[in-house]
Design an enzyme around this catalytic site. Structure first.
Site, mmCIF file in Angstrom:
data_model
loop_
_atom_site.group_PDB
_atom_site.id
_atom_site.type_symbol
_atom_site.label_atom_id
_atom_site.label_comp_id
_atom_site.label_asym_id
_atom_site.label_seq_id
_atom_site.Cartn_x
_atom_site.Cartn_y
_atom_site.Cartn_z
ATOM 1 N N GLU A 193 0.839 -1.193 0.000
ATOM 2 C CA GLU A 193 0.000 0.000 0.000
ATOM 3 C C GLU A 193 0.878 1.250 0.000
ATOM 4 O O GLU A 193 1.945 1.277 0.611
ATOM 5 C CB GLU A 193 -0.924 0.016 1.231
ATOM 6 C CG GLU A 193 -2.005 -1.058 1.177
ATOM 7 C CD GLU A 193 -3.033 -0.914 2.287
ATOM 8 O OE1 GLU A 193 -4.229 -1.094 1.980
ATOM 9 O OE2 GLU A 193 -2.652 -0.636 3.434
ATOM 10 N N CYS B 296 3.665 8.499 1.433
ATOM 11 C CA CYS B 296 4.127 7.506 2.401
ATOM 12 C C CYS B 296 4.295 6.204 1.621
ATOM 13 O O CYS B 296 3.302 5.621 1.175
ATOM 14 C CB CYS B 296 3.107 7.347 3.519
ATOM 15 S SG CYS B 296 3.599 6.126 4.761
ATOM 16 N N CYS C 274 6.306 -6.946 7.173
ATOM 17 C CA CYS C 274 7.396 -6.442 8.004
ATOM 18 C C CYS C 274 7.784 -7.503 9.026
ATOM 19 O O CYS C 274 6.918 -8.182 9.588
ATOM 20 C CB CYS C 274 6.973 -5.162 8.731
ATOM 21 S SG CYS C 274 8.307 -4.388 9.684
ATOM 22 N N CYS D 57 6.118 -5.069 15.562
ATOM 23 C CA CYS D 57 5.622 -4.089 16.537
ATOM 24 C C CYS D 57 4.125 -4.339 16.770
ATOM 25 O O CYS D 57 3.346 -4.424 15.816
ATOM 26 C CB CYS D 57 5.858 -2.672 16.030
ATOM 27 S SG CYS D 57 7.608 -2.316 15.713
ATOM 28 N N CYS E 194 1.172 -2.148 15.251
ATOM 29 C CA CYS E 194 1.266 -1.811 13.833
ATOM 30 C C CYS E 194 0.620 -2.906 12.988
ATOM 31 O O CYS E 194 0.960 -4.092 13.118
ATOM 32 C CB CYS E 194 2.731 -1.638 13.434
ATOM 33 S SG CYS E 194 2.979 -1.358 11.662
ATOM 34 N N GLY F 17 6.829 -2.067 6.048
ATOM 35 C CA GLY F 17 8.203 -2.537 6.113
ATOM 36 C C GLY F 17 9.128 -1.655 6.922
ATOM 37 O O GLY F 17 8.815 -0.511 7.256
ATOM 38 N N SER G 215 12.265 6.044 8.126
ATOM 39 C CA SER G 215 11.874 5.625 9.472
ATOM 40 C C SER G 215 12.503 4.281 9.813
ATOM 41 O O SER G 215 12.618 3.402 8.962
ATOM 42 C CB SER G 215 10.350 5.518 9.548
ATOM 43 O OG SER G 215 9.936 5.072 10.808
ATOM 44 N N SER H 225 11.562 5.161 15.534
ATOM 45 C CA SER H 225 10.332 4.804 16.242
ATOM 46 C C SER H 225 10.698 4.315 17.634
ATOM 47 O O SER H 225 11.056 3.159 17.821
ATOM 48 C CB SER H 225 9.589 3.707 15.466
ATOM 49 O OG SER H 225 9.156 4.205 14.223
ATOM 50 N N LEU H 226 10.596 5.208 18.608
ATOM 51 C CA LEU H 226 11.032 4.882 19.966
ATOM 52 C C LEU H 226 9.867 4.312 20.784
ATOM 53 O O LEU H 226 9.932 3.195 21.290
ATOM 54 C CB LEU H 226 11.610 6.122 20.635
ATOM 55 C CG LEU H 226 12.521 5.893 21.836
ATOM 56 C CD1 LEU H 226 13.710 5.017 21.485
ATOM 57 C CD2 LEU H 226 12.999 7.231 22.408
ATOM 58 N N HIS H 227 8.814 5.115 20.975
ATOM 59 C CA HIS H 227 7.536 4.688 21.559
ATOM 60 C C HIS H 227 7.571 4.314 23.040
ATOM 61 O O HIS H 227 6.517 4.101 23.637
ATOM 62 C CB HIS H 227 6.919 3.533 20.765
ATOM 63 C CG HIS H 227 6.766 3.813 19.307
ATOM 64 N ND1 HIS H 227 6.091 4.929 18.845
ATOM 65 C CD2 HIS H 227 7.215 3.146 18.205
ATOM 66 C CE1 HIS H 227 6.117 4.923 17.513
ATOM 67 N NE2 HIS H 227 6.797 3.865 17.108
ATOM 68 N N ASN I 175 -3.119 5.195 16.142
ATOM 69 C CA ASN I 175 -4.145 4.901 15.153
ATOM 70 C C ASN I 175 -4.643 3.476 15.373
ATOM 71 O O ASN I 175 -3.844 2.565 15.591
ATOM 72 C CB ASN I 175 -3.582 5.053 13.737
ATOM 73 C CG ASN I 175 -3.250 6.500 13.416
ATOM 74 O OD1 ASN I 175 -3.991 7.406 13.793
ATOM 75 N ND2 ASN I 175 -2.147 6.728 12.739
ATOM 76 N N CYS J 142 -0.574 6.295 10.116
ATOM 77 C CA CYS J 142 0.665 5.659 10.557
ATOM 78 C C CYS J 142 0.359 4.366 11.314
ATOM 79 O O CYS J 142 -0.426 4.356 12.259
ATOM 80 C CB CYS J 142 1.429 6.627 11.456
ATOM 81 S SG CYS J 142 3.022 6.023 11.997
#
Length: 348
Positions: free
Chosen positions: A94, A107, A114, A118, A121, A164, A196, A219-221, A295, A338
């Site tokens: 996509e 994007c 992937c 995560c 995601c 990915g 990213s 991407s820490l989060h 999201n 995202c």
């Protein structure tokens, strides 16, 4: 499977060899190259200054598409469009176009699926199928460049935040970046492309050694290993301390600011304690924190943070001298935000 040569996969030198092997003069390669990267032709029939016999020859042996368009969705505000491509081997990716007042941001995806896993995601939830080729990465951009050109518009920014982990597909991702930033090809400024990563430390250090000028978003989060382990499995391989060391190395080598991505999950990583821990970790670093209220995805039960919790998180970061912004959410109604991209045609 399609056994035609995808011209998006070829460098200029490879394209020249391909065309001269067809018995054509070298200058035809430059003509074809310009049609692809300057005029965004999606078919050989559009290449008006090329003889019809040669166009027929090209059509028989080559292609200018990454695959079939299976689905197109537009958001209710008409500012976001998502396209689902089916690749020649049956895999799906996509790509999303987001329109802002002065920007047209793509994007794009670098893998089918992937491997990072995560938990929040959608792409991570579907698993890993394969890396995309250079042509499959570049082709996503050229497809939308062609569409925008029909109304006199153009791509202004690219974020490699689709399906990915870009640095897992390092060689092809960075070759695609080189093609997209080359003045002889797509000619987008290097600082207009953001890559990213969840924190693949060896790849980040290689990226720094190459002194890449494309901005890096990490991407820490979460600000503690205990919390990050639950969200991002690769943290067990490269914990936060190693990731931050690599971030400092990138800043030192490139002089470029690092962006930290932080998906705010209500009651999980949006607490004052996590904000304080993050502030202490990155205080004094040349960095910026991009806050993204979570999201929704079907495979994760977490909820986005409230405005009040987001504001408080920002307040705490500011007290440590750490700048942050809250990302404008786009395309949530069509699962284009995202962390929402996945293979819905098959996976549902």
């Amino acid at each position: 499977m399609n056994d035609k040569i995808n011209l998006y996969d070829l460098s200029f030198e490879e394209l020249t060899t391909f065309i001269t092997d067809l018995g054509q003069p070298k200058f035809r390669a430059q003509q074809v190259w310009d049609w692809i990267y300057k005029r965004f032709a999606l078919g050989f029939e559009d290449m008006g200054n090329i003889p019809k016999a040669f166009r027929t020859q090209l059509a028989a042996q080559a292609t200018l598409t990454i695959g079939a368009i299976v689905d197109e969705l537009r958001s209710n505000d008409n500012q976001t469009k998502k396209v689902l491509f089916q690749l020649p081997d049956g895999q799906y990716v996509e790509t999303v176009l987001m329109k802002y007042e002065k920007r047209r941001t793509l994007c794009i995806s670098t893998q089918a699926g992937c491997a990072m896993g995560c938990v929040f995601c959608a792409t991570g939830q579907m698993g890993f199928f394969r890396h995309l080729s250079v042509g499959e990465i570049v082709g996503q951009v050229l497809y939308f460049a062609h569409e925008l050109a029909q109304t006199g518009d153009h791509v202004t920014n690219i974020v490699m935040m689709g399906m990915g982990e870009p640095l897992h597909n390092y060689e092809r991702t960075l070759t695609a970046v080189d093609r997209l930033t080359s003045p002889d090809a797509f000619n987008l400024g290097a600082r207009k492309i953001t890559i990213s990563t969840v924190g693949l430390v060896p790849a980040m250090r290689r990226y720094a050694d190459e002194q890449r000028q494309t901005p890096l978003a990490v991407s820490l989060h979460a600000a503690t290993d205990a919390e990050r382990d639950k969200l991002i499995p690769v943290n067990r391989r490269w914990p936060i301390a190693e990731v931050l060391d690599a971030c400092r190395y990138v800043v030192e080598k490139t002089g470029r600011r690092i962006t930290f991505e932080w998906a705010l999950i209500n009651g999980e990583n949006d607490t004052i304690e996590q904000a304080q821990a993050l502030g202490k970790l990155v205080q004094g670093m040349l960095c910026h924190v991009n806050l993204i209220p979570l999201n929704p995805t079907a495979g994760y039960g977490g909820a986005p943070s409230s405005h009040e919790r987001v504001d408080k998180f920002q307040e705490v970061l500011a007290s440590y001298g750490v700048s942050s912004t809250v990302r404008v959410r786009r395309g949530i109604d069509i699962q284009a935000g995202c962390g929402q991209l996945r293979d819905r045609h098959v996976q549902g």
